[in-house]
Design a protein around this motif. Structure first.
Motif, short mmCIF file in Angstrom:
data_model
loop_
_atom_site.label_atom_id
_atom_site.label_comp_id
_atom_site.label_asym_id
_atom_site.label_seq_id
_atom_site.Cartn_x
_atom_site.Cartn_y
_atom_site.Cartn_z
N ILE A 167 56.75 7.64 57.45
CA ILE A 167 56.67 8.37 58.53
C ILE A 167 57.68 9.45 58.57
O ILE A 167 58.78 9.30 58.28
CB ILE A 167 56.95 7.34 59.94
CG1 ILE A 167 55.80 6.29 60.10
CG2 ILE A 167 56.77 8.37 61.21
CD1 ILE A 167 56.21 5.45 61.13
N ASP A 168 57.04 10.80 58.78
CA ASP A 168 58.12 11.81 58.73
C ASP A 168 59.30 11.53 59.87
O ASP A 168 59.06 11.59 60.98
CB ASP A 168 57.67 13.03 59.06
CG ASP A 168 58.27 14.55 58.85
OD1 ASP A 168 59.47 14.33 59.06
OD2 ASP A 168 57.66 15.52 59.05
N PRO A 169 60.71 11.58 59.23
CA PRO A 169 61.94 11.45 60.25
C PRO A 169 61.71 12.59 61.42
O PRO A 169 62.09 12.05 62.70
CB PRO A 169 62.78 11.49 59.51
CG PRO A 169 62.43 11.08 57.83
CD PRO A 169 61.00 11.67 57.95
N ARG A 172 59.08 11.30 64.17
CA ARG A 172 59.95 10.24 64.61
C ARG A 172 60.78 10.51 65.59
O ARG A 172 60.92 10.00 66.51
CB ARG A 172 60.17 9.10 63.84
CG ARG A 172 60.47 7.75 64.33
CD ARG A 172 59.36 7.26 64.99
NE ARG A 172 59.89 5.85 65.66
CZ ARG A 172 59.39 5.65 66.95
NH1 ARG A 172 58.67 6.27 67.74
NH2 ARG A 172 59.92 4.26 67.48
N GLU A 175 59.71 12.02 68.73
CA GLU A 175 58.89 11.10 69.53
C GLU A 175 60.18 10.20 70.25
O GLU A 175 59.98 10.19 71.71
CB GLU A 175 58.06 10.22 68.75
CG GLU A 175 57.03 10.57 68.16
CD GLU A 175 56.14 9.72 67.20
OE1 GLU A 175 56.80 8.51 66.76
OE2 GLU A 175 54.98 9.88 66.88
N ILE A 176 61.27 9.84 69.61
CA ILE A 176 62.09 8.89 70.28
C ILE A 176 62.78 10.05 71.57
O ILE A 176 63.16 9.54 72.37
CB ILE A 176 63.45 8.63 69.27
CG1 ILE A 176 62.53 7.54 68.52
CG2 ILE A 176 64.35 7.90 69.99
CD1 ILE A 176 63.32 7.02 67.33
N GLU A 235 66.16 4.59 63.01
CA GLU A 235 65.28 5.29 63.82
C GLU A 235 65.97 6.36 64.76
O GLU A 235 65.48 7.29 64.97
CB GLU A 235 64.34 4.61 64.58
CG GLU A 235 63.19 3.71 63.74
CD GLU A 235 62.28 3.22 64.66
OE1 GLU A 235 61.03 3.35 64.72
OE2 GLU A 235 62.75 1.94 65.19
N TYR A 242 67.14 14.99 65.13
CA TYR A 242 66.53 16.06 65.90
C TYR A 242 66.93 16.91 66.78
O TYR A 242 66.85 18.32 66.78
CB TYR A 242 65.17 15.25 66.45
CG TYR A 242 64.20 16.21 67.29
CD1 TYR A 242 63.22 17.08 66.68
CD2 TYR A 242 64.29 16.24 68.63
CE1 TYR A 242 62.48 17.73 67.36
CE2 TYR A 242 63.51 17.03 69.32
CZ TYR A 242 62.70 17.82 68.76
OH TYR A 242 61.94 18.49 69.45
#
Length: 248
Positions: A167-169, A172, A175-176, A235, A242
């Motif tokens: 999964i592309d960090p 993710r 999303e978080i 995660e 990000y």
């Protein structure tokens, strides 16, 4: 016996006869009515095993297609549904499954070359083994599965969305952020530096990104550990990076 007595006698006899004949006849007709169509002809096409099975299927039954949705077949599933027809017996020059001697020179050509041959076709083998509906990744999984059985150590491409799939960090992390961090960092609540605010983030990044991430994992001031995120540290790190990358 008088005429009136004779008539009465005939009437009684008529009633008795009617009862003896009429009641059974009535019962027969009623039974016939309720059992109409229940006679079973075992030779009828409607009584075959397949027809009976079809009628016994639950309403709205869902038929699961082997291999799942398009693009999700594993290497083993691709081999068993397509490749086995030739590679199991070594037909038309195809290297037999698990035959290390036959596979060694092919493995030596490298995974990319084997995949190219499998997708485009090679010698007697048609493109994708004749299964045009296979995706390129499914073909790659099939190649890896067969080659690995012959001694290779190739990695099958992951199925998108499957457990363990890459999964592309950045994806993710976003999303978080949207599900957890945004609650405070979007508006700068409780002293949280606002998303994209370089001036607010500068002093927090003066000791380096790794240090800022470590502090966020442990929690600081009004912010609980990992901002309340219940997932793994790795995660959460994606979410922290990000936010940080948007504020550099």
């Amino acid at each position: 016996m008088g005429s009136s007595s004779a008539s009465a006698f005939k009437s009684v006899v008529g009633i008795i006869v009617t009862a003896l004949i009429g009641v059974p006849l009535f019962a027969y007709l009623v039974i016939k009515l309720f059992t109409s169509g229940m006679a079973t002809d075992v030779t009828s096409s409607t009584m075959t095993k397949e027809a009976v099975t079809a009628r016994l299927q639950p309403v709205a039954v869902i038929k699961v297609v082997d291999g799942g949705p398009p693009g999700s077949k594993s290497g083993k599933a691709v081999y068993e549904s397509v490749c086995m027809s030739c590679h199991d017996a070594g037909l038309a020059g195809a290297p037999k499954f698990a035959d290390a001697g036959a596979w060694a020179p092919r493995i030596g050509q490298g995974f990319d070359t084997l995949v190219k041959h499998a997708i485009s076709g090679f010698n007697a083998m048609p493109a994708k083994g004749g299964a045009a509906d296979l995706t390129d990744d499914e073909v790659k999984r099939g190649v890896a599965f067969m080659a690995n059985a012959g001694g290779a150590k190739f990695e099958e491409p992951k199925v998108a969305g499957a457990v363990g799939a890459a999964i592309d960090p950045a994806v993710r992390g976003k999303e978080i952020y949207a599900s957890v961090c945004m609650a405070c960092h979007d508006a700068g609540l409780a002293g949280a530096p606002k998303f994209g605010d370089k001036a607010a983030w500068a002093p927090r990044l003066k000791d380096g990104v790794d240090n800022a991430v470590a502090i966020a994992i442990k929690g600081l001031n009004a912010m609980p550990p990992k901002g309340g995120f219940s997932g793994s540290d790795e995660e959460f790190k994606a979410a922290a990076l990000y936010i940080i990358n948007a504020s550099k």
